[in-house]
Structures are given as structure tokens and as C-alpha cells.
Write a protein that holds these residues in place. Structure first.
Motif, short mmCIF file in Angstrom:
data_model
loop_
_atom_site.label_atom_id
_atom_site.label_comp_id
_atom_site.label_asym_id
_atom_site.label_seq_id
_atom_site.Cartn_x
_atom_site.Cartn_y
_atom_site.Cartn_z
N ASP A 51 6.68 -1.90 -3.60
CA ASP A 51 5.83 -1.14 -4.53
C ASP A 51 6.32 0.30 -4.58
OD1 ASP A 51 3.84 -0.09 -6.12
OD2 ASP A 51 2.20 -0.98 -4.98
N ILE A 71 4.01 -7.68 -7.35
CA ILE A 71 3.66 -6.35 -6.84
C ILE A 71 2.21 -6.02 -7.20
CG2 ILE A 71 4.08 -3.86 -7.13
CD1 ILE A 71 7.12 -4.63 -7.33
N TYR A 72 1.80 -6.30 -8.44
CA TYR A 72 0.41 -6.08 -8.82
C TYR A 72 -0.53 -6.99 -8.05
CZ TYR A 72 1.71 -2.91 -12.60
OH TYR A 72 2.17 -1.84 -13.32
N ASN A 74 -0.07 -8.02 -5.02
CA ASN A 74 -0.18 -7.41 -3.69
C ASN A 74 -1.12 -6.22 -3.70
OD1 ASN A 74 1.63 -9.31 -2.71
ND2 ASN A 74 3.39 -7.93 -2.77
N ARG A 75 -1.06 -5.42 -4.76
CA ARG A 75 -1.99 -4.29 -4.89
C ARG A 75 -3.43 -4.79 -4.96
NH1 ARG A 75 0.48 -0.16 -9.45
NH2 ARG A 75 2.33 0.50 -8.31
N GLN A 78 -5.07 -5.63 -1.75
CA GLN A 78 -5.55 -4.44 -1.04
C GLN A 78 -6.79 -3.84 -1.69
OE1 GLN A 78 -4.08 -3.31 1.88
NE2 GLN A 78 -2.95 -5.21 1.65
N ASN A 79 -6.86 -3.89 -3.01
CA ASN A 79 -7.96 -3.29 -3.76
C ASN A 79 -8.28 -4.18 -4.96
OD1 ASN A 79 -9.78 -1.72 -5.11
ND2 ASN A 79 -8.46 0.08 -5.32
N ASP A 82 -9.05 -2.73 -8.59
CA ASP A 82 -8.17 -1.72 -9.19
C ASP A 82 -7.81 -2.16 -10.61
OD1 ASP A 82 -6.33 0.34 -9.66
OD2 ASP A 82 -4.70 -0.81 -8.73
N SER A 85 -4.12 -2.31 -11.73
CA SER A 85 -3.41 -3.46 -11.17
C SER A 85 -3.88 -4.76 -11.80
CB SER A 85 -3.57 -3.50 -9.65
OG SER A 85 -2.94 -2.38 -9.08
N HIS A 89 -1.18 -6.88 -13.66
CA HIS A 89 -0.90 -8.24 -13.21
C HIS A 89 -1.05 -9.22 -14.37
CE1 HIS A 89 -1.77 -12.19 -11.38
NE2 HIS A 89 -0.76 -11.84 -10.61
#
Length: 135
Positions: A51, A71-72, A74-75, A78-79, A82, A85, A89
């Protein structure tokens, strides 16, 4: 190839410096040397789903939408709420797979999380449904 030389040199002089590694890997993607770029990233980060804004731009410009979607994803792990993201995504996954139903469902979920952005998100939905959303 000559454009790669300064980035390769910077990386070789200080391989522990993440930025020189990322910039060199990005340049390798642009020059079509994906295997070498992947190797550089995996050596340091144990993944190609790094990221990092330079890599995100390189992945987008070289049409590596599956990587961007990951990557989105994975974001979102975490959140989960978001919005950037969520939308990223949905759109990247759509570019990667062409699956309208999944993308629209993700975008509709984003609207429920952030109703104030409904009109902007709906524009993506409309473009997906009309086959006008392009990278």
C-alpha cells in the motif's frame, strides 16, 4: 532501459531504503519487467500488495486492477467503513472482473455507510450499469 539506470543505482546503493526499492519496482512495472519488480517487493514486504502511492499509481497505469482491488481489500480489513477504500475496491474489482452485480452491491453498501456521498457513489453505479465506467 536507460531510464531505469538511476533508479537501479539508487536501489543498489541503499537496498534497505524502502522508497528506492518502491520507485525502482514501479519503473520496472512501467518497462514491462513485472517478474523482477515482484521479486523486489516480495524480498522486502513478503507481498506484491504494498500500500504505497507510487505502486498504486504504477499498478493503475499498467492495468493491474486485481492488485489494486487487493490493496483496497486489505485497507478494508483494517477499517471496514473507509468509504474511499470501499469505492476503490468496488471499482478496481469491477475493472479486474467485469462483475457488475458485485460492484454495484459494494457501492450500495458504501451509500448506506456514508449517505452524504450517495449522489457521487450513485454516479459510479450508473456508469457501471450503462457500461460507461472505464479505467
Amino acid at each position: 532501459e536507460s531510464a531505469l539506470a538511476p533508479l537501479k543505482q539508487a536501489f543498489e546503493e541503499e537496498p534497505s531504503y524502502d522508497l528506492s526499492r518502491v520507485l525502482y519496482a514501479s519503473a520496472l512495472y512501467y518497462s514491462g519487467q513485472s517478474d523482477k519488480a515482484d521479486q523486489l517487493l516480495i524480498e522486502k514486504f513478503d507481498t506484491v500488495y504494498v500500500d504505497n502511492q507510487q505502486l498504486i499509481q504504477a499498478y493503475y497505469n499498467t492495468k493491474q486492477y486485481v492488485r489494486l482491488a487487493k490493496i483496497y481489500e486489505n485497507r478494508l480489513a483494517q477499517n471496514p467503513n473507509d468509504i474511499q477504500s470501499m469505492v476503490g475496491h468496488a471499482v478496481m474489482n469491477y475493472f479486474a472482473t467485469g462483475n457488475k452485480a458485485v460492484a454495484v452491491a459494494e457501492l450500495q453498501k458504501a451509500i448506506t455507510v456514508e449517505p452524504s456521498l450517495a449522489s457521487q457513489i450513485q454516479a459510479y453505479i450508473n456508469q457501471i450499469n450503462s457500461d460507461t465506467l472505464k479505467p
